[in-house]
Design a protein around this motif. Structure first.
Motif, mmCIF file in Angstrom:
data_model
loop_
_atom_site.group_PDB
_atom_site.id
_atom_site.type_symbol
_atom_site.label_atom_id
_atom_site.label_comp_id
_atom_site.label_asym_id
_atom_site.label_seq_id
_atom_site.Cartn_x
_atom_site.Cartn_y
_atom_site.Cartn_z
ATOM 1 N N LEU A 131 14.559 -115.532 34.777
ATOM 2 C CA LEU A 131 15.315 -116.880 34.461
ATOM 3 C C LEU A 131 16.027 -117.070 35.624
ATOM 4 O O LEU A 131 16.828 -116.632 36.364
ATOM 5 C CB LEU A 131 16.340 -115.970 33.542
ATOM 6 N N THR A 132 16.228 -118.382 35.762
ATOM 7 C CA THR A 132 16.737 -118.941 36.998
ATOM 8 C C THR A 132 17.961 -119.807 36.473
ATOM 9 O O THR A 132 18.261 -120.397 35.295
ATOM 10 C CB THR A 132 16.049 -120.154 37.464
ATOM 11 N N CYS A 133 19.058 -119.137 37.036
ATOM 12 C CA CYS A 133 20.308 -119.455 36.731
ATOM 13 C C CYS A 133 21.124 -119.740 37.716
ATOM 14 O O CYS A 133 21.651 -118.870 38.550
ATOM 15 C CB CYS A 133 21.040 -118.597 35.666
ATOM 16 N N SER A 134 21.469 -120.986 38.226
ATOM 17 C CA SER A 134 22.178 -121.522 39.378
ATOM 18 C C SER A 134 23.743 -121.681 38.915
ATOM 19 O O SER A 134 23.893 -122.389 38.119
ATOM 20 C CB SER A 134 21.588 -122.235 40.128
ATOM 21 N N LEU A 135 24.640 -121.344 40.030
ATOM 22 C CA LEU A 135 26.188 -121.944 39.920
ATOM 23 C C LEU A 135 26.169 -123.293 40.219
ATOM 24 O O LEU A 135 25.657 -123.615 41.350
ATOM 25 C CB LEU A 135 26.924 -120.743 40.401
ATOM 26 N N SER A 136 26.866 -124.189 39.875
ATOM 27 C CA SER A 136 26.881 -125.423 40.325
ATOM 28 C C SER A 136 27.892 -125.494 41.681
ATOM 29 O O SER A 136 28.545 -124.631 41.671
ATOM 30 C CB SER A 136 27.610 -126.543 39.263
ATOM 31 N N GLY B 1 26.793 -111.027 28.558
ATOM 32 C CA GLY B 1 26.097 -112.124 29.449
ATOM 33 C C GLY B 1 27.251 -112.709 29.820
ATOM 34 O O GLY B 1 28.451 -112.882 29.401
ATOM 35 N N THR B 2 27.465 -113.438 31.078
ATOM 36 C CA THR B 2 28.709 -114.059 31.676
ATOM 37 C C THR B 2 28.834 -115.573 31.503
ATOM 38 O O THR B 2 29.740 -116.211 31.842
ATOM 39 C CB THR B 2 28.728 -113.856 33.135
ATOM 40 N N GLY B 3 27.576 -116.161 31.061
ATOM 41 C CA GLY B 3 27.374 -117.505 30.799
ATOM 42 C C GLY B 3 28.518 -117.978 29.996
ATOM 43 O O GLY B 3 28.587 -117.552 28.896
ATOM 44 N N GLY B 4 29.473 -118.874 30.311
ATOM 45 C CA GLY B 4 30.501 -119.612 29.347
ATOM 46 C C GLY B 4 31.577 -118.212 29.396
ATOM 47 O O GLY B 4 31.891 -117.542 30.222
ATOM 48 N N MET B 5 31.796 -117.933 27.875
ATOM 49 C CA MET B 5 32.664 -116.823 27.710
ATOM 50 C C MET B 5 31.839 -115.428 27.614
ATOM 51 O O MET B 5 30.644 -115.686 27.240
ATOM 52 C CB MET B 5 33.442 -116.970 26.393
ATOM 53 N N PRO B 6 32.155 -114.556 28.047
ATOM 54 C CA PRO B 6 31.435 -113.184 27.984
ATOM 55 C C PRO B 6 31.062 -113.115 26.427
ATOM 56 O O PRO B 6 31.682 -113.236 25.633
ATOM 57 C CB PRO B 6 32.436 -112.099 28.228
ATOM 58 N N HIS B 7 29.824 -112.908 26.332
ATOM 59 C CA HIS B 7 29.180 -112.779 24.921
ATOM 60 C C HIS B 7 28.108 -111.816 25.002
ATOM 61 O O HIS B 7 27.518 -111.304 26.001
ATOM 62 C CB HIS B 7 28.723 -114.137 24.821
ATOM 63 N N ASN C 86 24.759 -112.699 36.026
ATOM 64 C CA ASN C 86 24.721 -113.261 34.812
ATOM 65 C C ASN C 86 24.954 -112.413 33.641
ATOM 66 O O ASN C 86 25.280 -112.737 32.530
ATOM 67 C CB ASN C 86 23.372 -113.983 34.300
ATOM 68 N N TYR C 87 25.092 -110.916 34.057
ATOM 69 C CA TYR C 87 25.397 -110.038 33.082
ATOM 70 C C TYR C 87 26.395 -108.778 33.737
ATOM 71 O O TYR C 87 26.437 -108.869 34.860
ATOM 72 C CB TYR C 87 24.121 -109.392 32.755
ATOM 73 N N PHE C 88 26.918 -108.082 32.832
ATOM 74 C CA PHE C 88 27.803 -106.879 33.374
ATOM 75 C C PHE C 88 27.864 -106.158 31.916
ATOM 76 O O PHE C 88 27.483 -106.451 30.964
ATOM 77 C CB PHE C 88 29.237 -107.313 33.782
ATOM 78 N N TRP C 89 28.011 -104.676 32.371
ATOM 79 C CA TRP C 89 28.366 -103.781 31.608
ATOM 80 C C TRP C 89 29.801 -103.712 30.952
ATOM 81 O O TRP C 89 30.616 -103.631 31.811
ATOM 82 C CB TRP C 89 27.903 -102.329 31.847
ATOM 83 N N TRP C 90 29.889 -103.830 29.508
ATOM 84 C CA TRP C 90 31.453 -103.854 29.131
ATOM 85 C C TRP C 90 31.533 -102.490 28.355
ATOM 86 O O TRP C 90 30.770 -102.066 27.741
ATOM 87 C CB TRP C 90 31.342 -104.919 28.139
ATOM 88 N N LYS C 91 32.542 -101.725 28.784
ATOM 89 C CA LYS C 91 32.840 -100.410 28.337
ATOM 90 C C LYS C 91 33.615 -100.440 27.072
ATOM 91 O O LYS C 91 34.757 -101.026 27.043
ATOM 92 C CB LYS C 91 33.566 -99.489 29.250
ATOM 93 N N VAL C 92 33.182 -100.061 26.021
ATOM 94 C CA VAL C 92 33.688 -100.269 24.664
ATOM 95 C C VAL C 92 34.906 -99.393 24.596
ATOM 96 O O VAL C 92 34.681 -98.082 24.644
ATOM 97 C CB VAL C 92 32.716 -100.117 23.486
ATOM 98 N N MET C 93 36.135 -99.481 24.870
ATOM 99 C CA MET C 93 37.278 -98.416 24.495
ATOM 100 C C MET C 93 37.691 -98.201 23.254
ATOM 101 O O MET C 93 38.093 -97.307 22.928
ATOM 102 C CB MET C 93 38.527 -99.035 25.695
#
Ligand SMILES: C[C@@](O)(CCOP(=O)(O)OP(=O)(O)O)CC(=O)O
Length: 408
Positions: free
Chosen positions: A30-35, A292-298, A379-386
């Motif tokens: 997936l190509t995703c570039s920051l402006s 996913g970090t695009g826009g709001m984390p989702h 574009n991604y990260f691990w969210w720890k569910v607390m």
């Protein structure tokens, strides 16, 4: 077989009724570039309703790969990253909704097949959706219909049929049951989803009659010759296909002990066949979810492709494609557990489907890995569910595979 005369859409041959089985999976990047402005991604993600929330966060936005944000690059997102209660609250709300079988609007995709234009799916043109209903009565009898079609005339099968443009999945199931068995009905739950890639998907329901009169042989027509209730342990022959035996057993098992919550399609528009991932990593009663970090984390969404490779590989190819974009998969085991829910509208030419899938990611050699595998994409990260309730729900679904099975 493809319907004769069905014109291919955008070069996509009309789907066979039951395309051949799986093949290889395919690597896609997936190509995703920051402006240059650094504050908005080139990525199509704009607004993410599921992560818009307020109030104290119920989790930590954890990055397992240290981020080295360039100056200004993360302007918009910087305040949405680790420790931001709003984003964490929004993710918790989204996860709660998906675990509850609800739908969330699909407005963009985190991963798409490389090189393939985003081709909206069109029912009976490049996708074939099939509905099938299992009815079991208190005498452990199953409702069967006798086929009228030339190619299978006289054989017995469950009420089933191909969806028609403009109807929802449940409307299609109710129409087929009325046409073939004479009964009005309502769905109890999805029992399973069968797929041969995104072009052929079958939705199997446990349903209950709500009225109507059983079709007799005097009412035989092109839809069916008749319908009847038969002891589950001694079905009439010949059967049109023996695939229904497993489905009938699934229904009987579900009525004895429900493996998953009642799950029904949610009416939400979608233009592609895609999957929203609840991709998890668990360690010592702790759960992380890939975000996913695009826009709001989702919760990230991967669009299914219609190439022959993706058709042969099944919808899991799209899951692996997204995960390959952010994880080093060769030392990981990836298991799609099944569906937490699905969404489809059918009206307004929105024939796409979004399947909310529960995925378990684990190290192949499960040592004492307490941390999720490193994410190698910003574009991604691990969210720890607390939040304890959310964490225990996820662990229970994972441990008991409390999901609608997806089979090929
Ligand atoms: C058995 C199925 O093909 C379901 C379709 O049944 P019908 O052949 O009855 O379809 P309709 O004409 O739309 O009612 C499942 C499959 O193998 O495709």
């Amino acid at each position: 077989m493809p319907r004769p005369g069905a014109p291919p859409l955008n070069g996509l041959a009309p789907p066979p009724r039951r395309p051949p089985r799986a093949g290889q999976s395919r690597q896609a990047a997936l190509t995703c570039s920051l402006s240059a402005a650094g504050v908005r991604r080139a990525h199509p993600c704009s607004h993410r309703p599921e992560a818009s929330g307020e109030g104290r966060g119920r989790g930590t936005l954890r990055r397992s790969a240290p981020r080295t944000p360039r100056s200004g690059v993360w302007g918009v997102l910087a305040h949405r990253l680790p420790g931001d209660p709003m984003a964490s609250e929004g993710l918790a709300k989204a996860l709660t909704a998906v675990l509850g079988g609800q739908g969330l609007l699909v407005q963009s995709y985190d991963s798409e097949p490389l090189g393939n234009p985003r081709v909206p799916v069109r029912l009976r043109k490049n996708v074939c959706y099939v509905v099938l209903a299992v009815f079991l009565n208190e005498q452990d009898e199953v409702l069967l219909i006798q086929e009228a079609k030339r190619e299978c005339r006289g054989s017995w099968y469950l009420p089933a049929g191909r969806m028609e443009p403009g109807e929802t999945i449940i409307e299609a199931m109710q129409r087929e049951v009325k046409e073939e068995a004479g009964l009005h009905c309502e769905p109890v739950t999805l029992l399973s989803v069968e797929e041969r890639g995104p072009a052929w998907i079958r939705f199997v329901f446990l349903a209950r009659p709500t009225g109507g009169t059983l079709k007799t042989s005097k009412e035989a027509d092109a839809e069916s010759l008749q319908a009847g209730w038969f002891p589950r342990v001694s079905l009439p022959t010949p059967l049109r296909a023996h695939d229904v035996l497993h489905v009938i057993d699934l229904a009987a098992q579900y009525l004895q002990q429900a493996r998953h919550p009642l799950i029904l399609p949610q009416e939400l528009p979608c233009s592609l066949v895609c999957q929203r991932l609840v991709a998890t990593f668990t360690s010592v009663q702790t759960v992380w979810v890939l975000v996913g970090t695009g826009g709001m984390p989702h919760l990230p969404i991967t669009a299914c492709g219609f190439t022959s490779v993706e058709q042969r590989g099944g919808i899991k190819v799209a899951v692996l494609r997204l995960l390959q974009e952010c994880l080093t998969l060769h030392n990981l085991a990836v298991e799609t557990k099944g569906l937490l829910g699905l969404q489809h509208l059918g009206r307004d030419h929105m024939d796409g489907i979004c399947m909310n899938v529960l995925v378990a990611v684990a190290f192949r050699n499960p040592g004492i890995e307490e941390e999720p595998p490193k994410v190698r994409s910003e574009n991604y990260f691990w969210w720890k569910v607390m939040e304890e309730d959310l964490q225990s729900q996820l662990l229970q679904r994972l441990q008991e595979s409390s999901v609608v099975p997806v089979s090929r």
